[in-house]
Design a protein around this motif. Structure first.
Motif, PDB file in Angstrom:
ATOM      1  N   LYS A  81      -1.119   5.982   4.416  1.00 62.49           N
ATOM      2  CA  LYS A  81      -1.932   4.794   4.721  1.00 62.49           C
ATOM      3  C   LYS A  81      -1.038   3.565   4.922  1.00 62.49           C
ATOM      4  O   LYS A  81      -1.258   2.767   5.831  1.00 62.49           O
ATOM      5  CB  LYS A  81      -2.919   4.542   3.584  1.00 62.49           C
ATOM      6  CG  LYS A  81      -3.818   3.380   3.809  1.00 62.49           C
ATOM      7  CD  LYS A  81      -5.098   3.852   4.380  1.00 62.49           C
ATOM      8  CE  LYS A  81      -6.077   2.705   4.405  1.00 62.49           C
ATOM      9  NZ  LYS A  81      -7.177   2.966   5.274  1.00 62.49           N
ATOM     10  N   GLY A  82      -0.003   3.411   4.098  1.00 62.17           N
ATOM     11  CA  GLY A  82       0.925   2.295   4.243  1.00 62.17           C
ATOM     12  C   GLY A  82       1.670   2.337   5.567  1.00 62.17           C
ATOM     13  O   GLY A  82       1.867   1.314   6.218  1.00 62.17           O
ATOM     14  N   VAL A  91       0.838  -1.203   0.000  1.00 61.65           N
ATOM     15  CA  VAL A  91       0.000   0.000   0.000  1.00 61.65           C
ATOM     16  C   VAL A  91       0.873   1.254   0.000  1.00 61.65           C
ATOM     17  O   VAL A  91       0.532   2.256  -0.613  1.00 61.65           O
ATOM     18  CB  VAL A  91      -0.962  -0.013   1.216  1.00 61.65           C
ATOM     19  CG1 VAL A  91      -1.675   1.316   1.376  1.00 61.65           C
ATOM     20  CG2 VAL A  91      -1.969  -1.148   1.083  1.00 61.65           C
TER      21      VAL A  91
END
Length: 77
Positions: A55-56, A48
């Motif tokens: 977000k990752g 991601v």
């Protein structure tokens, strides 16, 4: 963290949550839960991260920031 008989265990001393002032079971189970979730979430978070950096990073940090404290604090001994 120490190693005894090939099984990882963690000790948290100086706590006021129990009469012995040391915890072994909660932190040890928290560490094992962290490892299990990290095996799944870190590769997903890395994938991601390629497209959505923030977000990752949140996905890769989830085992340390949410799973370990939740499991460790749920068990007072």
């Amino acid at each position: 963290m120490g190693v005894g008989l090939g099984v990882p265990f963690c000790i948290d001393c100086g706590t006021h949550r129990n009469p012995c002032r040391c915890r072994v079971v909660g932190p040890s189970l928290g560490f094992l839960a962290l490892v299990v979730t990290a095996v799944v979430e870190w590769p997903v978070g890395a994938l991601v991260y390629l497209f959505r950096h923030h977000k990752g990073r949140r996905i890769m940090g989830h085992p340390v920031t949410v799973v370990y404290p939740s499991v460790s604090n749920a068990i007072p001994i």
